[in-house]
Enzyme design. Structure first.
Site, PDB file in Angstrom:
ATOM      1  N   SER A   1     -52.342   2.417   7.433  1.00 32.19           N
ATOM      2  CA  SER A   1     -52.761   3.576   8.226  1.00 32.19           C
ATOM      3  C   SER A   1     -51.647   4.589   8.479  1.00 32.19           C
ATOM      4  O   SER A   1     -51.926   5.721   8.863  1.00 32.19           O
ATOM      5  CB  SER A   1     -53.332   3.116   9.564  1.00 32.19           C
ATOM      6  OG  SER A   1     -52.325   2.550  10.375  1.00 32.19           O
TER       7      SER A   1
ATOM      8  N   LYS B   1     -48.820   4.029  15.640  1.00 24.90           N
ATOM      9  CA  LYS B   1     -49.414   5.329  15.296  1.00 24.90           C
ATOM     10  C   LYS B   1     -48.437   6.433  15.709  1.00 24.90           C
ATOM     11  O   LYS B   1     -47.438   6.189  16.391  1.00 24.90           O
ATOM     12  CB  LYS B   1     -50.738   5.541  16.028  1.00 24.90           C
ATOM     13  CG  LYS B   1     -51.822   4.494  15.768  1.00 24.90           C
ATOM     14  CD  LYS B   1     -52.358   4.535  14.344  1.00 24.90           C
ATOM     15  CE  LYS B   1     -53.427   3.468  14.143  1.00 24.90           C
ATOM     16  NZ  LYS B   1     -53.845   3.356  12.733  1.00 24.90           N
TER      17      LYS B   1
END
Length: 335
Positions: free
Chosen positions: A87, A160
């Site tokens: 991701s 993230k």
């Protein structure tokens, strides 16, 4: 004339002297001067043997000290983390290891563009990062150790990039398909190739105070704030759930570098202030190789082991310098 009371003659005196001399010269050490080289070597061997014995006696204590220091470093200073998914590609790839600074947010606020590791328990449930379950106690132990050393996924910690902080308005997209923060479009050269073309519209979303809007760099596959808007927190994560800032990509060796805040966030972060915690390399404005700063995945354990010996020696020195009341009293009673 001799008798029981007669004095000894010259001959008997000589015999006594000779006998005494013969007694002194008898045995294997005859003729060897006291304090010879052989005695010195023997004493040195005994001392060496004592030192070796002392090391083995102290080894368990050194191991305990190293483990305690490693636990302290990992818990409060810096910790390695394993990257289990794609991701954050191409910034971070599967099986990469990063070092996370746990002190930085004690001295400055979280900034847009930071790459953060956070605990998503209760709010995020990203698939594909759970560590495999095992009914074997030994396997569970090794899995736990691997998680502490950053070589196994924990199943609850995610990584993230911070796009919006409390008070920001985040939305997508402008005419060029770019994400906007407070009406300002972001140029994101760090994105996985083609990611911008995959952007779908969302927002505008107002990020609540004390919370963060987070997105992955591989936008097409990242299960991030955009896809968690129906979960508790409406896609945002509480700042208190942030474990720390990923500041170094330390593995693989050929990709070692700092993880900077991209320049596109500079104008948004102006006036935010603050710097890295003391002792941690700052990669905010440059992405230079940091081979000297990067360490193996067992960084806390290695640092703990390195500090164990001086800590143990310092403790031993203090122990030797302690007042010895027992010997003092014995001396007083003998006077």
């Amino acid at each position: 004339m001799s008798g029981p009371g007669a004095p000894a003659g010259p001959g008997s005196a000589a015999e006594e002297a000779g006998g005494a001399g013969g007694a002194e010269g008898a045995g294997p050490d005859a003729g060897r001067p006291r304090g010879s080289a052989e005695d010195a070597m023997g004493a040195k061997k005994e001392e060496t043997g004592e030192k070796k014995g002392s090391f083995w006696k102290e080894l368990p204590l050194l191991i305990v000290i190293a483990l305690v220091l490693a636990f302290v470093i990992k818990t409060w200073v810096v910790q390695p983390f394993y990257i289990p998914s794609g991701s954050m590609e191409d910034t971070l790839q599967i099986n990469d290891r990063v070092l996370v600074n746990k002190l930085v947010y004690q001295v400055r606020d979280i900034e847009r563009g930071d790459i953060v590791v956070f605990n998503g328990t209760g709010t995020w449930d990203e698939p594909g990062v759970e560590a495999p379950e095992s009914g074997n106690a030994v396997n569970r132990l090794f899995t736990w150790v691997g998680q502490q050393l950053g070589v196994q996924p924990t199943g609850k910690d995610y990584i993230k990039r911070v796009i919006g902080v409390g008070g920001d308005t985040v939305e997508c997209c402008d005419a060029e398909g770019r994400v906007m923060v407070n009406g300002e479009p972001l140029d994101e050269p760090y994105l996985y190739p083609g990611s911008q073309d995959t952007h779908t519209e969302f927002g505008p979303v107002e990020v609540p105070e004390g919370r963060l809007w987070l997105m992955g760099d591989h936008r097409q596959i990242s299960y991030d704030s955009r896809l968690h808007q129906n979960d508790p927190g409406e896609g945002t994560i509480a700042e208190d759930e942030v474990i720390g800032r990923a500041f170094v990509l330390m593995w693989p060796v050929d990709r070692m570098r700092t993880l900077p805040i991209p320049e596109t966030f500079d104008s948004l972060n102006e006036g935010g202030g603050g710097g890295e915690a003391a002792g941690a390399p700052d990669g905010d404005r440059a992405s230079e190789p940091v081979a000297a700063a990067a360490v193996p995945a067992a960084a806390p354990l290695l640092l703990g082991a390195a500090a164990a010996v001086p800590v143990q020696r310092a403790g031993r020195g203090l122990w030797r310098r302690r007042p010895r009341s027992g010997k003092s009293h014995a001396g007083d009673s003998g006077e």
